[in-house]
Design a protein around this motif. Structure first.
Motif, PDB file in Angstrom:
ATOM      1  N   GLU A   1       0.808  -1.209   0.000  1.00 42.61           N
ATOM      2  CA  GLU A   1       0.000   0.000   0.000  1.00 42.61           C
ATOM      3  C   GLU A   1       0.847   1.268   0.000  1.00 42.61           C
ATOM      4  N   HIS A   2       2.094   1.162   0.453  1.00 42.18           N
ATOM      5  CA  HIS A   2       2.956   2.343   0.618  1.00 42.18           C
ATOM      6  C   HIS A   2       3.872   2.610  -0.572  1.00 42.18           C
ATOM      7  N   ILE A   3       4.011   1.671  -1.493  1.00 43.59           N
ATOM      8  CA  ILE A   3       5.102   1.800  -2.459  1.00 43.59           C
ATOM      9  C   ILE A   3       4.732   2.533  -3.741  1.00 43.59           C
ATOM     10  N   GLY A   4       3.421   2.693  -4.031  1.00 43.84           N
ATOM     11  CA  GLY A   4       3.009   3.395  -5.237  1.00 43.84           C
ATOM     12  C   GLY A   4       2.789   2.452  -6.403  1.00 43.84           C
ATOM     13  N   ARG A   5       1.675   2.652  -7.106  1.00 47.27           N
ATOM     14  CA  ARG A   5       1.307   1.757  -8.217  1.00 47.27           C
ATOM     15  C   ARG A   5       2.398   1.660  -9.281  1.00 47.27           C
ATOM     16  N   LYS A   6       3.026   2.754  -9.622  1.00 40.98           N
ATOM     17  CA  LYS A   6       4.036   2.739 -10.675  1.00 40.98           C
ATOM     18  C   LYS A   6       5.269   1.935 -10.291  1.00 40.98           C
ATOM     19  N   ASN A   7       5.425   1.652  -9.011  1.00 35.66           N
ATOM     20  CA  ASN A   7       6.616   0.941  -8.539  1.00 35.66           C
ATOM     21  C   ASN A   7       6.384  -0.547  -8.319  1.00 35.66           C
ATOM     22  N   TYR A   8       5.193  -1.043  -8.662  1.00 35.45           N
ATOM     23  CA  TYR A   8       4.897  -2.456  -8.415  1.00 35.45           C
ATOM     24  C   TYR A   8       5.902  -3.391  -9.095  1.00 35.45           C
ATOM     25  N   HIS A   9       6.230  -3.095 -10.334  1.00 32.89           N
ATOM     26  CA  HIS A   9       7.140  -3.998 -11.053  1.00 32.89           C
ATOM     27  C   HIS A   9       8.504  -4.047 -10.379  1.00 32.89           C
ATOM     28  N   ASP A  10       9.035  -2.867 -10.048  1.00 33.41           N
ATOM     29  CA  ASP A  10      10.344  -2.838  -9.381  1.00 33.41           C
ATOM     30  C   ASP A  10      10.275  -3.514  -8.018  1.00 33.41           C
ATOM     31  N   TYR A  11       9.168  -3.324  -7.325  1.00 30.16           N
ATOM     32  CA  TYR A  11       8.974  -3.929  -6.000  1.00 30.16           C
ATOM     33  C   TYR A  11       9.003  -5.453  -6.090  1.00 30.16           C
ATOM     34  N   PHE A  12       8.193  -6.012  -6.976  1.00 32.67           N
ATOM     35  CA  PHE A  12       8.164  -7.471  -7.100  1.00 32.67           C
ATOM     36  C   PHE A  12       9.468  -8.015  -7.674  1.00 32.67           C
ATOM     37  N   SER A  13      10.103  -7.268  -8.547  1.00 37.09           N
ATOM     38  CA  SER A  13      11.408  -7.701  -9.076  1.00 37.09           C
ATOM     39  C   SER A  13      12.443  -7.764  -7.955  1.00 37.09           C
ATOM     40  N   LYS A  14      12.390  -6.786  -7.057  1.00 37.50           N
ATOM     41  CA  LYS A  14      13.328  -6.765  -5.935  1.00 37.50           C
ATOM     42  C   LYS A  14      13.102  -7.978  -5.038  1.00 37.50           C
ATOM     43  N   LEU A  15      11.836  -8.261  -4.698  1.00 34.80           N
ATOM     44  CA  LEU A  15      11.537  -9.410  -3.850  1.00 34.80           C
ATOM     45  C   LEU A  15      11.909 -10.717  -4.544  1.00 34.80           C
ATOM     46  N   HIS A  16      11.697 -10.778  -5.851  1.00 34.24           N
ATOM     47  CA  HIS A  16      12.094 -11.951  -6.635  1.00 34.24           C
ATOM     48  C   HIS A  16      13.590 -12.193  -6.505  1.00 34.24           C
ATOM     49  N   GLY A  17      14.359 -11.104  -6.540  1.00 33.17           N
ATOM     50  CA  GLY A  17      15.813 -11.228  -6.448  1.00 33.17           C
ATOM     51  C   GLY A  17      16.311 -11.661  -5.083  1.00 33.17           C
ATOM     52  N   TYR A  18      15.510 -11.456  -4.039  1.00 28.59           N
ATOM     53  CA  TYR A  18      15.918 -11.878  -2.700  1.00 28.59           C
ATOM     54  C   TYR A  18      15.770 -13.388  -2.486  1.00 28.59           C
ATOM     55  N   LEU A  19      14.968 -14.025  -3.306  1.00 26.14           N
ATOM     56  CA  LEU A  19      14.667 -15.441  -3.105  1.00 26.14           C
ATOM     57  C   LEU A  19      15.629 -16.350  -3.856  1.00 26.14           C
ATOM     58  N   LYS A  20      15.874 -17.491  -3.289  1.00 27.72           N
ATOM     59  CA  LYS A  20      16.602 -18.519  -4.027  1.00 27.72           C
ATOM     60  C   LYS A  20      15.632 -19.189  -5.002  1.00 27.72           C
ATOM     61  N   PRO A  21      16.120 -19.857  -6.039  1.00 24.43           N
ATOM     62  CA  PRO A  21      15.220 -20.577  -6.932  1.00 24.43           C
ATOM     63  C   PRO A  21      14.335 -21.551  -6.143  1.00 24.43           C
ATOM     64  N   GLY A  22      13.054 -21.496  -6.407  1.00 23.25           N
ATOM     65  CA  GLY A  22      12.108 -22.316  -5.666  1.00 23.25           C
ATOM     66  C   GLY A  22      11.576 -21.636  -4.425  1.00 23.25           C
ATOM     67  N   GLY A  23      12.102 -20.443  -4.103  1.00 20.95           N
ATOM     68  CA  GLY A  23      11.651 -19.709  -2.924  1.00 20.95           C
ATOM     69  C   GLY A  23      10.242 -19.156  -3.094  1.00 20.95           C
ATOM     70  N   ILE A  24       9.576 -18.900  -1.962  1.00 21.30           N
ATOM     71  CA  ILE A  24       8.166 -18.531  -1.967  1.00 21.30           C
ATOM     72  C   ILE A  24       7.974 -17.109  -1.418  1.00 21.30           C
ATOM     73  N   LEU A  25       7.065 -16.371  -2.042  1.00 23.37           N
ATOM     74  CA  LEU A  25       6.651 -15.051  -1.583  1.00 23.37           C
ATOM     75  C   LEU A  25       5.192 -15.086  -1.170  1.00 23.37           C
ATOM     76  N   LEU A  26       4.879 -14.493  -0.026  1.00 21.48           N
ATOM     77  CA  LEU A  26       3.480 -14.209   0.316  1.00 21.48           C
ATOM     78  C   LEU A  26       3.317 -12.707   0.413  1.00 21.48           C
ATOM     79  N   ASN A  27       2.454 -12.169  -0.448  1.00 22.61           N
ATOM     80  CA  ASN A  27       2.157 -10.736  -0.459  1.00 22.61           C
ATOM     81  C   ASN A  27       0.743 -10.523   0.062  1.00 22.61           C
ATOM     82  N   HIS A  28       0.647  -9.774   1.161  1.00 19.36           N
ATOM     83  CA  HIS A  28      -0.615  -9.542   1.866  1.00 19.36           C
ATOM     84  C   HIS A  28      -0.870  -8.041   1.826  1.00 19.36           C
ATOM     85  N   CYS A  29      -1.921  -7.601   1.106  1.00 21.34           N
ATOM     86  CA  CYS A  29      -2.107  -6.153   0.979  1.00 21.34           C
ATOM     87  C   CYS A  29      -3.567  -5.777   0.754  1.00 21.34           C
TER      88      CYS A  29
END
Length: 436
Positions: free
Chosen positions: A283-311
């Motif tokens: 809710e805080h990051i701004g609609r235009k930044n969604y792609h960069d936000y999810f790309s950043k979280l994707h980069g933090y995970l190892k292959p096979g890693g899981i993300l839960l996004n609650h918003c």
């Protein structure tokens, strides 16, 4: 329309008549003005009272939720029939008022209104100290919207109020996100514990795994996972949250597994996490930044890693994303919401495969109901701690949100997604592996 009229000079209008001129129909509650005029059913359980000329000034100079909030916070508008700290009923009354006062009168009526009000009442009266400038004027040290420095300022504005104040509202869990109620009559604490259990199980965590919790708040998810042997890093931009979270970690003896940092989620140096939890930060990051936000979280995970996004999300994907004036000027400056479909698409566009999503909208309405009840219970202490205007502001805000979730103005979605391995595969059970 049931309107009580008082004697006025020829051609002028009573306050009740002025309010009625904006109405689209019969208001479902009583509205009374300082001149003795009134509109709405005489037998209403709730009475919305305009106490002075300033109340009318707030209404006509900022129609809608902003003017109503200003008048209420400045003590020029009151609701009778409820405890002064019963925010749900207060906002329900104000929301009804706003929803039914939406018609623009014709030019002749507007001229009569202007003549009746007087030129001196067409200027904006003093506004509450908590209000920030409008978005087009908002400059925080010349910082760009959603820059790291500006996001830090905004988060501090909202969260660095008083840990004691938050303890009274949120309860012992200090969890400022939607709970998950296993039964309708479950307590708030049970529901918050169940929410953390649900996130933990959806992420498939076990002892020895590594979890990154972005926007960790006071560290509820951090501590829940650490108690089960998971190594956790939580990051937040709130200094008071960090202080409280570190003390709680130390008190539970979890320092070997858990850490809460004052750090932007974009600056975490570690990688190859087994899981990332994001509970209430989108809710805080701004609609235009969604792609960069999810790309950043994707980069933090190892292959096979899981993300839960609650918003929090909007019920559609085609409308506006910016918050209303009240929320933007008083609660979440720069906050934006999009539909769950938009969040889903942006996660996929960043490389995630979405495994599951669900809407917890009724649960958030119940969570806010319990937070509002806590505020009522601790009203006098809250006023002593942060002052009556701030206590009223938070009551109004939480009541507004409860109304929004109850009436499908906003929703709450959890999206579970995986970073695929290079072979575009993942090792997970064929069907959902957690209990609802």
């Amino acid at each position: 329309m049931t309107t009580t009229r008082s004697s006025t000079p020829s051609g002028t209008m009573t306050i009740g008549e002025i309010i009625g001129a904006f109405a689209t129909g019969e208001p479902p509650l009583r509205i009374e003005a300082y001149d003795g005029s009134a509109i709405g059913p005489a037998d209403s359980d709730l009475v919305l009272r305009l106490k002075s000329e300033k109340a009318l000034q707030y209404f006509v100079t900022a129609p809608g939720d902003l003017g109503l909030a200003r008048a209420y916070l400045m003590g020029e508008l009151e609701v009778e029939g409820v405890h002064p700290g019963a925010p749900r009923d207060v906002f329900g009354s104000l929301e009804v008022f706003r929803k039914t006062m939406t018609r623009t009168p014709d030019a002749r009526t507007l001229l009569r209104i202007a003549r009746s009000i007087g030129r001196e009442n067409l200027t904006v009266p003093p506004i509450p100290a908590q209000e920030v400038p409008p978005a087009w004027k908002r400059v925080v040290s010349g910082l760009r919207r959603h820059s790291k420095e500006r996001d830090s300022e905004v988060v501090s504005y909202h969260y660095d109020v008083s840990n004691r104040f938050y303890e009274w509202i949120l309860g012992p869990s200090m969890t400022y996100t939607c709970a998950c109620y296993p039964e309708v009559d479950a307590s708030l604490e049970t529901a918050q514990e169940n929410k953390y259990r649900l996130v933990f199980d959806k992420l498939g965590l076990s002892a020895g795994d590594r979890l990154l919790d972005v926007g960790c708040g006071w560290g509820g998810m951090v501590r829940y996972a650490a108690r089960r042997g998971v190594r956790v890093i939580g990051v937040t931009l709130s200094k008071e949250q960090v202080e409280w979270g570190r003390a709680a970690i130390e008190a539970e003896g979890l320092g070997d597994l858990a850490e809460v940092r004052l750090q932007d989620y974009r600056d975490v140096p570690e990688r190859d996490f087994d899981a990332v939890s994001s509970i209430g930060i989108t809710e805080h990051i701004g609609r235009k930044n969604y792609h960069d936000y999810f790309s950043k979280l994707h980069g933090y995970l190892k292959p096979g890693g899981i993300l839960l996004n609650h918003c929090i999300t909007r019920p559609d994907n085609a409308g506006k994303v910016k918050a209303g004036q009240f929320i933007d000027r008083y609660i979440f400056p720069d906050g934006e919401l999009a539909g769950a479909g938009t969040v889903h698409v942006e996660a996929e566009n960043a490389g995630f495969e979405v495994l599951h999503e669900e809407n917890l909208r009724p649960h958030y309405a119940m969570t806010l109901r319990d937070w509002c009840a806590n505020l009522v219970e601790h009203w006098d202490s809250a006023v002593e701690e942060v002052g009556e205007p701030m206590a009223k502001l938070w009551g109004l805000y939480m009541g507004a949100c409860q109304y929004g979730f109850e009436h499908n103005k906003i929703q709450l979605h959890q999206i579970l997604a995986v970073r695929l391995a290079d072979e575009q595969t993942w090792d997970r059970p064929l069907r959902p592996w957690w209990q609802p």
